[in-house]
Motif scaffolding. Structure first.
Motif, PDB file in Angstrom:
ATOM      1  N   UNK A 261       0.577  -0.732  -0.201  1.00  0.00           N
ATOM      2  CA  UNK A 261      -0.318  -0.038  -0.244  1.00  0.00           C
ATOM      3  C   UNK A 261       0.784   0.650  -0.065  1.00  0.00           C
ATOM      4  N   UNK A 262       1.783   1.506   0.433  1.00  0.00           N
ATOM      5  CA  UNK A 262       2.588   1.943   0.668  1.00  0.00           C
ATOM      6  C   UNK A 262       3.733   2.505  -0.236  1.00  0.00           C
ATOM      7  N   UNK A 270       0.692  10.078  -2.858  1.00  0.00           N
ATOM      8  CA  UNK A 270      -0.438  10.389  -2.401  1.00  0.00           C
ATOM      9  C   UNK A 270       0.326  10.306  -0.549  1.00  0.00           C
ATOM     10  N   UNK A 271      -0.339  10.718   0.518  1.00  0.00           N
ATOM     11  CA  UNK A 271       0.448  10.453   1.455  1.00  0.00           C
ATOM     12  C   UNK A 271      -0.283   9.524   2.573  1.00  0.00           C
ATOM     13  N   UNK A 272       0.738   8.592   3.555  1.00  0.00           N
ATOM     14  CA  UNK A 272      -0.192   7.555   3.758  1.00  0.00           C
ATOM     15  C   UNK A 272      -0.789   8.119   4.830  1.00  0.00           C
ATOM     16  N   UNK A 273      -2.112   8.005   4.743  1.00  0.00           N
ATOM     17  CA  UNK A 273      -3.032   8.397   5.944  1.00  0.00           C
ATOM     18  C   UNK A 273      -3.851   7.827   5.687  1.00  0.00           C
ATOM     19  N   UNK A 274      -5.604   7.568   5.978  1.00  0.00           N
ATOM     20  CA  UNK A 274      -6.454   6.725   6.838  1.00  0.00           C
ATOM     21  C   UNK A 274      -7.007   6.823   5.659  1.00  0.00           C
ATOM     22  N   UNK A 305     -11.785   8.655  -0.362  1.00  0.00           N
ATOM     23  CA  UNK A 305     -11.103   8.047  -1.390  1.00  0.00           C
ATOM     24  C   UNK A 305     -10.834   8.298  -2.169  1.00  0.00           C
ATOM     25  N   UNK A 306      -9.290   7.427  -2.118  1.00  0.00           N
ATOM     26  CA  UNK A 306      -8.528   7.898  -3.088  1.00  0.00           C
ATOM     27  C   UNK A 306      -8.468   6.875  -4.119  1.00  0.00           C
ATOM     28  N   UNK A 307      -8.778   6.775  -5.416  1.00  0.00           N
ATOM     29  CA  UNK A 307      -8.025   6.188  -6.578  1.00  0.00           C
ATOM     30  C   UNK A 307      -7.432   5.824  -7.227  1.00  0.00           C
TER      31      UNK A 307
END
Ligand code: ADP
Ligand code: GLC
Length: 466
Positions: A261-262, A270-274, A305-307
């Motif tokens: 995922x990272x 993109x940032x590593x957020x929730x 949501x990120x897509x």
């Protein structure tokens, strides 16, 4: 038992869509269980075989000189290719500008005629044809072996000029279709069994809404139409050994999925957020319903949501997705192209995998996603119904299903999916269930083998005279 299996696509030698993977996966599994499969495909050029033998086939003049090459291909094993003039091209079906080759009728009617000649030469116990490209073979065979026709996608029928009826063989009458020649409708009339690539698709193609004009002839075949769900190659799609992903994992080490995922977030900046991360890997065509996502893209920050979409195909759709990527760079990204290595990371690194298909004969990508413990969000069509029970409706649920292929229904399913994967404990329960399912070809190949045997046995029974 000796099966002659004819296909226009084969992974990794000639891949366009799922047909290539399905043909390769099914044949490999049948061979593992002892079925002798003679695998035949067009010689598109550039296919090297080890220990090669060649011979000429006796075909009518309109086909041109047909040559068979038999040998060993490192990834596939035993392979037979047939060359006729015009078949070898840079892409099996398409010119560089994305249009079909203007002589695709001549190329595939000729190939199918050569398959018929080859079939007479090797006299298999069973002939297995796939899609329209090989359908006309049955026009030329007076006394074919028991024949199975697999339908991978009824949207493609290869309908051509009526003039072909005079050339393709003595049983051409079955291929007449509203003044034209339909390579699929004739094969549907003449094959002993018609196998749709999922049970739900087998139902859908017998309705006017899903039959692409051929629902009548399919209903007419009654019990000869069945559905067998595809599998996936679980060696190629194996998160425990996959060389294309950032960290390997399996059902017991699901925490290691996070590194993927990272890696994916990093790749897209993109940032590593929730915020949940969703992906799409697809051909860009009307069938896949990616346009249904376009109105949703402006709302991604609200869900949130990120897509990320990886896709190639329709130019207008690609332009729309590119524009959306520019407008909403923090939430949406579009990678244009066919990129196998990146696709593996997109299956492995995502929380959700989205498939808003308008129709889907089987679909392999939702199974690939689940193999990587990525939760599918799909529409209730075809093979998606058979592989993705809804997690809000069933204790055995695996994903989230939009009741209809509309933007509103897909959005509602995405909401439900985001709610579920945001809670770690509930997400893990779903992921464990997905990762423990066997999506391999073992069960489907067993069904095909049983089907072949039933046809061979009934073919050998003496005719009963009253
Ligand atoms: P279809 O055959 O209708 O395209 P399937 O789901 O049966 O759909 O099979 C598609 C196959 O092609 C899958 O293995 C998928 O991973 C692969 N694929 C599709 N689009 C891409 C892409 N843009 N890049 C890499 N692989 C892709
Ligand atoms: C077709 C269908 C797809 C199916 C594949 C393999 O390309 O569109 O749904 O999975 O064939 O059978």
């Amino acid at each position: 038992m000796r099966v002659l299996f004819a296909t226009a696509e084969l992974s990794p030698v000639a891949t366009v869509g799922g047909l290539a993977a399905a043909a390769a996966g099914l044949v490999a599994e049948l061979r593992r269980s002892g079925v002798e499969v003679d695998l035949v495909m067009p010689d598109y050029g550039g296919i090297s075989l080890v220990d090669e033998t060649t011979f000429a086939l006796d075909v009518p003049d309109w086909v041109g000189a047909a040559t068979v090459r038999r040998g060993h291909q490192p990834d596939v094993g035993a392979l037979t290719t047939i060359s006729i003039p015009g078949l070898a091209r840079s892409h099996p079906y398409l010119q560089p500008n994305g249009e079909g080759w203007p002589d695709n009728d001549q190329r595939f009617f000729g190939f199918a005629r050569a398959v018929a000649a080859y079939c007479e030469h090797v006299a298999p116990d069973v002939l297995h044809l796939n899609d329209w490209h090989t359908g006309p073979a049955l026009a030329a065979l007076h006394a074919p072996p028991p024949t199975v026709l697999s339908i991978h996608n009824l949207a493609y029928q290869g309908v051509a000029d009526g003039g072909w009826l005079g050339l393709i063989g003595p049983r051409a009458g079955h291929y007449e279709w509203w003044g034209g020649t339909n390579p699929l409708s004739g094969a549907m009339a003449l094959a002993d069994r018609i196998v749709a690539v999922s049970p739900t698709y087998a139902e859908e193609i017998r309705t006017p809404a899903g039959g692409f004009g051929l629902d009548g002839p399919l209903r007419h075949r009654g019990d000869a139409v069945i559905g067998i769900l595809n599998g996936i190659d679980t060696d190629v799609w194996n998160p425990a050994t996959d060389p294309h992903i950032a960290a390997n994992f399996d059902a017991r080490t699901l925490d290691a999925k996070e590194a993927n995922r990272l890696a994916l977030l990093g790749r897209f900046g993109w940032p590593d957020d929730e915020v949940p991360l969703a992906t799409v890997v697809t051909r860009l065509t009307e069938q896949k319903g990616i346009d249904l996502l376009v109105p949703v893209l402006a709302l991604l920050d609200q869900i949130p949501l990120r897509l990320a979409v990886l896709g190639s195909g329709d130019a207008a759709l690609a332009a729309q997705l590119r524009a959306a990527g520019t407008a909403h760079p923090d939430w949406f990204t579009f990678v244009e192209g066919y990129d196998e290595a990146l696709s593996h990371l997109m299956f492995a690194g995502a929380d959700l995998f989205v498939m808003p298909s308008r129709f889907e004969p089987c679909g392999l990508t939702q199974m690939q996603a689940m193999r990587y413990a990525t939760v599918p969000v799909v529409t209730a069509v075809g093979g998606l119904v058979d592989t993705v029970p809804d997690a809000d409706e069933s204790a055995d649920g695996l994903g989230f299903v939009a009741a209809r292929p509309t933007s509103v229904h897909v959005l509602a399913a995405l909401f439900r999916a985001c709610r579920r994967v945001s809670k770690k404990r509930r997400r893990l329960a779903l992921q464990k269930r997905m990762a423990s399912i066997d999506w391999s070809w073992a069960a489907p190949a067993g069904e095909y083998e049983e089907l072949y045997r039933s046809l061979v046995v009934s073919d050998e029974l003496p005719a009963v005279t009253p």
